[in-house]
Design a protein around this motif. Sequence first.
Motif, PDB file in Angstrom:
ATOM      1  N   SER A  31       0.752  -1.324   0.135  1.00 29.68           N
ATOM      2  CA  SER A  31      -0.126  -0.116   0.024  1.00 29.68           C
ATOM      3  C   SER A  31       0.880   1.249  -0.158  1.00 29.68           C
ATOM      4  O   SER A  31       2.038   1.374   0.771  1.00 29.68           O
ATOM      5  CB  SER A  31      -0.983  -0.004   1.010  1.00 29.68           C
ATOM      6  N   ALA A  49       3.172  12.018   1.371  1.00 28.32           N
ATOM      7  CA  ALA A  49       2.792  10.439   0.938  1.00 28.32           C
ATOM      8  C   ALA A  49       4.188   9.824   0.856  1.00 28.32           C
ATOM      9  O   ALA A  49       5.186  10.337   0.636  1.00 28.32           O
ATOM     10  CB  ALA A  49       2.030  10.372  -0.263  1.00 28.32           C
ATOM     11  N   GLY A  96      -3.640   7.645   6.095  1.00 29.44           N
ATOM     12  CA  GLY A  96      -4.613   6.791   4.959  1.00 29.44           C
ATOM     13  C   GLY A  96      -3.773   5.868   4.375  1.00 29.44           C
ATOM     14  O   GLY A  96      -2.491   5.856   4.085  1.00 29.44           O
ATOM     15  N   GLN A  97      -4.504   4.882   4.095  1.00 29.61           N
ATOM     16  CA  GLN A  97      -3.700   3.702   3.510  1.00 29.61           C
ATOM     17  C   GLN A  97      -4.613   3.413   2.082  1.00 29.61           C
ATOM     18  O   GLN A  97      -5.560   3.350   1.809  1.00 29.61           O
ATOM     19  CB  GLN A  97      -4.081   2.256   4.176  1.00 29.61           C
ATOM     20  N   ALA A  98      -3.508   3.606   0.759  1.00 26.54           N
ATOM     21  CA  ALA A  98      -4.201   3.279  -0.514  1.00 26.54           C
ATOM     22  C   ALA A  98      -3.718   2.050  -1.039  1.00 26.54           C
ATOM     23  O   ALA A  98      -2.443   1.673  -1.451  1.00 26.54           O
ATOM     24  CB  ALA A  98      -3.638   4.324  -1.636  1.00 26.54           C
ATOM     25  N   TYR A 116      -7.736   7.389  -1.050  1.00 27.80           N
ATOM     26  CA  TYR A 116      -7.136   6.208  -0.198  1.00 27.80           C
ATOM     27  C   TYR A 116      -8.368   5.543   0.394  1.00 27.80           C
ATOM     28  O   TYR A 116      -9.400   6.029   0.484  1.00 27.80           O
ATOM     29  CB  TYR A 116      -6.787   7.237   1.084  1.00 27.80           C
ATOM     30  N   ASP A 117      -7.928   4.281   0.583  1.00 28.20           N
ATOM     31  CA  ASP A 117      -9.067   3.195   0.900  1.00 28.20           C
ATOM     32  C   ASP A 117      -9.476   3.058   2.181  1.00 28.20           C
ATOM     33  O   ASP A 117     -10.622   2.946   2.765  1.00 28.20           O
ATOM     34  CB  ASP A 117      -8.559   1.942   0.338  1.00 28.20           C
ATOM     35  N   TRP A 119      -8.785   4.555   6.630  1.00 23.79           N
ATOM     36  CA  TRP A 119      -8.137   5.877   7.246  1.00 23.79           C
ATOM     37  C   TRP A 119      -8.111   5.244   8.711  1.00 23.79           C
ATOM     38  O   TRP A 119      -9.013   4.474   9.328  1.00 23.79           O
ATOM     39  CB  TRP A 119      -9.435   6.775   7.182  1.00 23.79           C
TER      40      TRP A 119
END
Length: 129
Positions: A31, A49, A96-98, A116-117, A119
Amino acid sequence: VQLQASGGGLVQVGNSMKLSCAASGWAFSNSRMGWFRQAPGKEREFVAAISRLGTITDYATFVRGRFAISRDNAKNTVYLEMNNLRPEDTAVYYCGQAYYQRWNVGSARAMDFTEYDYWGQGTLVTVSS
């Protein structure tokens, strides 16, 4: 996936603080991770980021040179080292994690919180003068 941010609190102007965000689950090392912040009455804004391997980083102009994002994939944790803090840095900081997205760190999409997917719950940083 769950994200747990910590390390916030009250700090004096000019001092430093380090935030941590621990992620649970299997997706962390694959991620892209980001830090955003939201001050009272304002929209959530991009701070920094970092790429999956930690080799590429990007920063908002107003923190470049003062903040540093890093990650430890062995610990499923991303960090935000904040130096020379200013009163205008006061905000709730979110990680946040993407995982499902396919953008590159440094792109405009990386600075968009909707990209972002997952939080974390946020951690409050208050900088007093």
